[in-house]
Motif scaffolding. Structure first.
Motif, short mmCIF file in Angstrom:
data_model
loop_
_atom_site.label_atom_id
_atom_site.label_comp_id
_atom_site.label_asym_id
_atom_site.label_seq_id
_atom_site.Cartn_x
_atom_site.Cartn_y
_atom_site.Cartn_z
N GLU A 260 5.70 -7.06 8.87
CA GLU A 260 6.97 -6.46 8.49
C GLU A 260 6.66 -5.22 7.67
O GLU A 260 5.86 -5.25 6.74
N GLY A 261 7.30 -4.09 8.01
CA GLY A 261 7.01 -2.83 7.35
C GLY A 261 7.40 -2.83 5.88
O GLY A 261 8.38 -3.46 5.48
N GLN A 262 6.64 -2.10 5.08
CA GLN A 262 6.91 -1.93 3.65
C GLN A 262 7.08 -0.44 3.35
O GLN A 262 6.43 0.40 3.96
N ASP A 263 7.93 -0.13 2.40
CA ASP A 263 8.14 1.26 2.02
C ASP A 263 6.82 1.87 1.55
O ASP A 263 6.11 1.29 0.72
N GLY A 264 6.46 3.02 2.10
CA GLY A 264 5.22 3.70 1.74
C GLY A 264 4.01 3.25 2.54
O GLY A 264 2.92 3.82 2.37
N GLN A 265 4.18 2.27 3.42
CA GLN A 265 3.05 1.77 4.20
C GLN A 265 2.51 2.84 5.14
O GLN A 265 3.26 3.52 5.84
N ARG A 266 1.19 2.99 5.16
CA ARG A 266 0.54 3.96 6.04
C ARG A 266 0.47 3.43 7.46
O ARG A 266 0.26 2.22 7.69
N LEU A 267 0.66 4.34 8.43
CA LEU A 267 0.56 3.95 9.83
C LEU A 267 -0.89 4.08 10.28
O LEU A 267 -1.51 5.14 10.11
N PHE B 216 3.55 7.70 7.21
CA PHE B 216 3.88 6.50 6.45
C PHE B 216 5.34 6.13 6.71
O PHE B 216 6.12 6.92 7.25
N LEU B 217 5.70 4.90 6.33
CA LEU B 217 7.07 4.42 6.48
C LEU B 217 7.89 4.76 5.24
O LEU B 217 7.43 4.58 4.11
N ALA B 218 9.11 5.24 5.48
CA ALA B 218 10.09 5.42 4.41
C ALA B 218 11.22 4.44 4.67
O ALA B 218 11.95 4.58 5.65
N ILE B 219 11.36 3.44 3.80
CA ILE B 219 12.33 2.36 4.01
C ILE B 219 13.31 2.36 2.85
O ILE B 219 12.91 2.40 1.68
N SER B 220 14.60 2.34 3.17
CA SER B 220 15.62 2.47 2.12
C SER B 220 16.85 1.63 2.45
O SER B 220 17.06 1.21 3.58
N ASP B 221 17.66 1.39 1.41
CA ASP B 221 18.93 0.69 1.56
C ASP B 221 20.03 1.71 1.85
O ASP B 221 20.29 2.59 1.03
N GLU B 222 20.63 1.61 3.03
CA GLU B 222 21.64 2.57 3.45
C GLU B 222 22.74 1.87 4.24
O GLU B 222 22.59 0.71 4.64
N ASP B 223 23.83 2.61 4.48
CA ASP B 223 24.89 2.10 5.33
C ASP B 223 24.42 2.05 6.78
O ASP B 223 23.46 2.74 7.18
#
Length: 348
Positions: free
Chosen positions: A212-219, A243-250
């Motif tokens: 499962e992806g994590q915020d800031g995780q390198r690809l 890297f992955l940018a994961i955030s809380d959004e609508d």
């Protein structure tokens, strides 16, 4: 006007049967023909009513939902929406149900049941409508993990989007890929509590490392990142790489994470180094994003109608001109290896 969708509710809880009946009956195009307290009663009522869709609880007396589902799919394939708790064990059971042949799953609400069911009303009705339009039996044929036979291109990035029917499609696709593939990022529409176990199950089945992806995780090559349910996922770049940018959004297009959001971010960040894949699902999430990927020079693939549980997202993408070629998940796996191995692949 089309005839109403005929639904049979199978649940050992009288309250749940009552609440599901009330929620589904709010849609004039859905008709609850009957309810059953356990699978043995359900068996007789299926013969009597021949329902278009069945809602099925996972935990029931006399025969659990998974055993009943397995028998149903073998003897009388019918679109099924599973009703499951959002616990870790409930998620595992729901994923097994989707492997067996269930079209989709609804997580039981926590807290006060009637309020929770009312809040889930539109989701439940949508999933029943989707199930009624699905192709039961459009499931995977196991394929062997293959080896690329040549050095894969290290600077490629693969983005994949899927919804209803995506779990067996993704399992077929990923288990057919070698362990040295370029990084893969996936949005699969599912509840937040399901994505950790889904990632773990794929990791156990694949030669690739899946998490499962994590915020800031390198690809990294050889790794697959599953977008966490309920959070928006993008691919970004800095001096160190992607890297992955994961955030809380609508929600976007009714979903969070959204396939369109992922695809647009990959188009912007990776351009012609990207490969986009859109798999089975209702609606149009991902179609515009895949078109943007193709505009930026990326290669694009879509699942074909014959292998889709719901030929919605790939159909819209194809109609927009976003898809170079449509094929089954197993053939998409082969095409991805070819595209990442300097081997020519037919498009058009």
């Amino acid at each position: 006007m089309n005839p109403p969708i005929r639904v049979l509710i199978v649940d050992d809880s009288a309250l749940m049967r009552q609440l599901l009946t009330a929620v589904l009956s709010e849609d004039p195009q859905i008709h609850v023909v009957d309810t059953a307290a356990d699978p043995l009663i359900a068996r007789e009522k299926i013969k009597k009513h021949n329902p278009d869709v069945i809602t099925l609880d996972v935990e029931m007396p006399r025969m659990n939902g998974l055993e009943f589902l397995s028998r149903l799919m073998a003897l009388r394939p019918t679109p099924v929406v599973m009703i499951s708790s959002l616990t870790a064990s409930g998620a595992d059971a729901a994923l097994k149900a989707l492997d067996i042949g269930a079209v989709d799953v609804v997580g039981k609400p926590s807290g006060f049941m009637s309020d929770g069911m009312a809040a889930l009303g539109e989701e439940i009705r949508t999933k029943v409508r989707t199930a009624a339009a699905s192709r039961v039996g459009a499931h995977r044929v196991p394929t062997a993990v293959r080896r690329s036979g040549s050095r894969l291109i290290g600077d490629k990035v693969i983005a994949i989007g899927a919804s209803t029917g995506g779990i067996p499609a993704l399992t077929t696709l990923l288990t057919a890929l070698p362990a040295d593939m370029p990084p893969i990022v996936i949005v699969q529409h599912m509840p937040a509590s399901f994505t950790p176990r889904f990632s773990q199950r794929l990791d156990e089945a694949c030669g690739l490392k899946v998490s499962e992806g994590q915020d800031g995780q390198r690809l990294r090559s050889g790794e697959v990142c599953i977008a966490p349910g309920g959070r928006m996922t993008r691919v970004r770049a800095d001096r160190q790489g992607l890297f992955l940018a994961i955030s809380d959004e609508d929600r976007v297009n009714g979903f969070c994470p959204s396939v369109d959001v992922l695809f647009n971010s990959v188009a912007e960040t990776c351009g012609d180094r990207a490969i986009g894949v859109i798999l089975t699902g209702m609606g149009r999430d991902g179609a515009e994003g895949l078109l943007e990927l193709r505009r930026r020079g990326a290669r694009t693939l879509g699942q074909d109608a014959a292998s889709c549980v719901v030929y919605g997202m790939p159909r819209v993408a194809a109609e927009l001109g976003a898809v170079e070629r449509q094929m089954s998940p197993a053939h998409i796996a082969q095409a991805l290896v070819d595209l990442c191995s300097h081997v020519s692949v037919q498009t058009g």
